[in-house]
Enzyme design. Structure first.
Site, PDB file in Angstrom:
ATOM      1  N   CYS A   1      26.364  65.684  45.594  1.00  0.00           N
ATOM      2  CA  CYS A   1      27.302  65.635  46.726  1.00  0.00           C
ATOM      3  C   CYS A   1      26.636  65.055  47.982  1.00  0.00           C
ATOM      4  O   CYS A   1      25.678  65.631  48.492  1.00  0.00           O
ATOM      5  CB  CYS A   1      27.815  67.062  46.957  1.00  0.00           C
ATOM      6  SG  CYS A   1      28.538  67.373  48.560  1.00  0.00           S
TER       7      CYS A   1
ATOM      8  N   CYS B   1      26.782  67.279  51.117  1.00  0.00           N
ATOM      9  CA  CYS B   1      25.870  68.421  50.915  1.00  0.00           C
ATOM     10  C   CYS B   1      24.452  68.029  51.337  1.00  0.00           C
ATOM     11  O   CYS B   1      23.730  68.828  51.941  1.00  0.00           O
ATOM     12  CB  CYS B   1      25.849  68.851  49.452  1.00  0.00           C
ATOM     13  SG  CYS B   1      27.439  69.451  48.837  1.00  0.00           S
TER      14      CYS B   1
END
Length: 105
Positions: free
Chosen positions: A30, A33
């Site tokens: 991600c 993230c």
């Protein structure tokens, strides 16, 4: 530094914990993230006296992610005395996260 914990550690470090614990649900693939990671680490160091900061890899701990209906990463959840009290979805600036955490101290 925020530790990456697994399902069994989640029970002891978050659900059976007193005080405030901030959990970052993330995935290694991600992008947002990865942007959040250094911000989350900094806050964990700055606020270590007030709150505990831990991370959950949703791919490694799918059971926990499903239990709390985490469908988007990054998702940060604030737990107080083992119960979820607030949720933040997506990347957020450090000050906004800090304000949310402080509102539960």
């Amino acid at each position: 530094m925020a530790n990456i914990i697994n399902t069994s550690q989640f029970r002891s470090d978050v659900e059976n914990s007193s005080g405030v614990v901030v959990v970052d649900f993330f995935a290694t693939w991600c992008g947002p993230c990865k942007m959040l990671a250094p911000v989350f680490e900094e806050l964990g160091e700055e606020m270590e006296e007030e709150a505990k900061f831990v991370k959950i890899d949703i791919d490694q701990s799918l059971e926990i992610a499903q239990k709390f209906r985490v469908s988007t990463v990054p998702t940060m959840m604030i737990f107080k005395d083992g119960k979820p009290v607030d949720t933040m979805i997506g990347f957020m600036p450090k000050e906004k996260i800090k304000d949310k955490v402080q509102s539960h101290l």
